[in-house]
Write a protein that holds these residues in place. Structure first.
Motif, short mmCIF file in Angstrom:
data_model
loop_
_atom_site.label_atom_id
_atom_site.label_comp_id
_atom_site.label_asym_id
_atom_site.label_seq_id
_atom_site.Cartn_x
_atom_site.Cartn_y
_atom_site.Cartn_z
N ALA A 26 0.83 -1.20 0.00
CA ALA A 26 0.00 0.00 0.00
C ALA A 26 0.87 1.25 0.00
O ALA A 26 0.59 2.22 -0.73
CB ALA A 26 -0.93 -0.01 1.21
N GLU A 39 -2.33 3.01 -12.73
CA GLU A 39 -2.88 1.75 -12.24
C GLU A 39 -1.83 1.03 -11.42
O GLU A 39 -0.63 1.34 -11.51
CB GLU A 39 -3.30 0.83 -13.40
CG GLU A 39 -4.47 1.31 -14.21
CD GLU A 39 -4.91 0.29 -15.26
OE1 GLU A 39 -5.89 0.58 -15.96
OE2 GLU A 39 -4.28 -0.79 -15.38
N LEU A 62 -5.73 -6.15 -1.13
CA LEU A 62 -6.55 -5.17 -1.85
C LEU A 62 -7.11 -4.11 -0.91
O LEU A 62 -7.16 -2.92 -1.26
CB LEU A 62 -7.69 -5.89 -2.57
CG LEU A 62 -7.28 -6.77 -3.75
CD1 LEU A 62 -8.50 -7.50 -4.30
CD2 LEU A 62 -6.62 -5.95 -4.85
N THR A 63 -7.52 -4.52 0.27
CA THR A 63 -8.07 -3.56 1.23
C THR A 63 -7.02 -2.52 1.62
O THR A 63 -7.31 -1.31 1.68
CB THR A 63 -8.59 -4.28 2.48
OG1 THR A 63 -9.64 -5.19 2.09
CG2 THR A 63 -9.13 -3.30 3.50
N ILE A 65 -4.27 -1.61 -0.12
CA ILE A 65 -3.90 -0.76 -1.25
C ILE A 65 -5.02 0.23 -1.56
O ILE A 65 -4.77 1.42 -1.81
CB ILE A 65 -3.56 -1.62 -2.48
CG1 ILE A 65 -2.26 -2.41 -2.23
CG2 ILE A 65 -3.40 -0.74 -3.74
CD1 ILE A 65 -1.91 -3.39 -3.33
N ARG A 66 -6.26 -0.23 -1.52
CA ARG A 66 -7.37 0.68 -1.84
C ARG A 66 -7.57 1.77 -0.78
O ARG A 66 -8.14 2.81 -1.08
CB ARG A 66 -8.65 -0.14 -2.04
CG ARG A 66 -8.66 -0.85 -3.40
CD ARG A 66 -9.85 -1.74 -3.54
NE ARG A 66 -9.94 -2.26 -4.90
CZ ARG A 66 -10.53 -3.41 -5.24
NH1 ARG A 66 -11.10 -4.15 -4.29
NH2 ARG A 66 -10.58 -3.80 -6.49
N ALA A 67 -7.11 1.51 0.41
CA ALA A 67 -7.15 2.57 1.43
C ALA A 67 -6.11 3.65 1.14
O ALA A 67 -6.22 4.77 1.66
CB ALA A 67 -6.91 1.97 2.81
N ASP A 70 -6.67 5.55 -5.15
CA ASP A 70 -7.98 5.49 -5.80
C ASP A 70 -7.79 5.30 -7.30
O ASP A 70 -8.23 6.11 -8.11
CB ASP A 70 -8.78 6.76 -5.50
CG ASP A 70 -10.21 6.68 -6.02
OD1 ASP A 70 -10.70 5.55 -6.23
OD2 ASP A 70 -10.82 7.75 -6.24
N PRO A 72 -7.36 1.87 -10.43
CA PRO A 72 -7.59 0.43 -10.60
C PRO A 72 -6.42 -0.40 -10.05
O PRO A 72 -5.25 -0.04 -10.23
CB PRO A 72 -7.72 0.26 -12.11
CG PRO A 72 -8.19 1.60 -12.59
CD PRO A 72 -7.50 2.59 -11.71
N VAL A 73 -6.76 -1.50 -9.40
CA VAL A 73 -5.76 -2.41 -8.84
C VAL A 73 -5.96 -3.79 -9.44
O VAL A 73 -7.06 -4.36 -9.37
CB VAL A 73 -5.86 -2.49 -7.30
CG1 VAL A 73 -4.77 -3.40 -6.75
CG2 VAL A 73 -5.76 -1.10 -6.68
N PRO A 99 -10.47 -7.87 -7.21
CA PRO A 99 -9.65 -6.83 -7.83
C PRO A 99 -10.42 -6.18 -8.97
O PRO A 99 -11.44 -6.71 -9.44
CB PRO A 99 -8.44 -7.62 -8.36
CG PRO A 99 -9.01 -8.97 -8.67
CD PRO A 99 -10.06 -9.23 -7.60
N ASP A 100 -9.94 -5.05 -9.43
CA ASP A 100 -10.54 -4.42 -10.61
C ASP A 100 -10.25 -5.24 -11.86
O ASP A 100 -11.08 -5.33 -12.77
CB ASP A 100 -10.00 -3.00 -10.78
CG ASP A 100 -10.39 -2.11 -9.61
OD1 ASP A 100 -11.57 -1.74 -9.53
OD2 ASP A 100 -9.52 -1.83 -8.77
#
Length: 243
Positions: A26, A39, A62-63, A65-67, A70, A72-73, A99-100
């Motif tokens: 992250a 991306e 994923l949680t 990194i998405r925190a 913003d 696509p992952v 994932p995206d």
């Protein structure tokens, strides 16, 4: 579009900068996006440092990194993460956080079924087409080809002197598809920077990160994924200015 590939199959033995834990991934993703990455591509890791498709590890990764970002992952679904095609498919179907997008290597066993399962779950598919394999030919025959997000054209030619011609040959073959898909072109190690420059000249998406190379264009060791992204953007052709 420049995608950052944070770690790949590498580990601390390759470079201390390779992120291994969800928090480290992250942090690396945030710095790379701040440097200009559009991306993120990541290989979730077990505590022992191996690639994995574990639903729990994927969710944690994923949680985290998405925190931090913003954008696509995407994740790997490659054989190193799970060699058995049946088990690989079962793991993907058991994912609780999606994932995206996910890269499916078309030369690997079970690629078609895996791509179909991802699409059914609403996960976009990057079709990994590796030079020197039957993946490109199999993909061009696939009924799923029109449905993928993009083609990830990966050149395994290790020679900077010939990697460009290898890439152009693959791109020419892909252009004959009745429904060509967008292409992300990249190389690895010695061919990473020559092919990034080629992709930028051709107006194609590309990627850079510690998965693909540990070195900056001048041959010095990269200190981070963000440093590689910054270097990649400085390799871009200058924009045309209209008077």
């Amino acid at each position: 579009m420049v995608q950052v590939c944070l770690n790949g199959g590498r580990g601390p033995g390759d470079s201390a900068a390779v992120p291994m834990s969800p928090d480290a991934m992250a942090e690396a993703a945030a710095a790379a996006v701040a440097a200009g990455a559009d991306e993120v591509h990541v290989h979730p890791k077990t505590p022992c440092g191996s690639d994995t498709l574990s639903p729990r590890v994927l969710a944690d990764t994923l949680t985290a990194i998405r925190a931090a970002v913003d954008v696509p992952v995407g994740v790997t679904t490659g054989v190193p993460a799970e060699p058995d095609p049946v088990r690989r498919l079962a793991r993907v179907r058991a994912w609780t956080v999606l994932p995206d997008q996910a890269c499916v290597n078309w030369h690997e066993p079970g690629a078609e079924a895996l791509a179909a399962a991802l699409l059914e779950r609403g996960v976009a598919v990057e079709a990994g087409l590796r030079s020197g394999t039957d993946g490109p030919a199999r993909f061009l025959r696939s009924s799923l080809a029109p449905r993928v997000l993009r083609v990830l054209a990966e050149m395994t030619d290790p020679s900077p002197a010939t990697a460009e011609s290898t890439a152009l040959a693959l791109l020419a073959a892909l252009s004959r598809s009745p429904q060509p898909r967008p292409v992300l072109l990249h190389g690895t190690d010695a061919s990473a920077w020559p092919l990034l420059r080629l992709a930028r000249r051709l107006g194609l998406a590309t990627r850079i990160g510690l998965e693909d190379t540990l070195l900056l264009p001048d041959g010095s060791p990269a200190r981070s994924n963000a440093q590689l992204v910054s270097a990649a953007l400085s390799e871009s052709p200058p924009a045309t200015v209209c008077a």
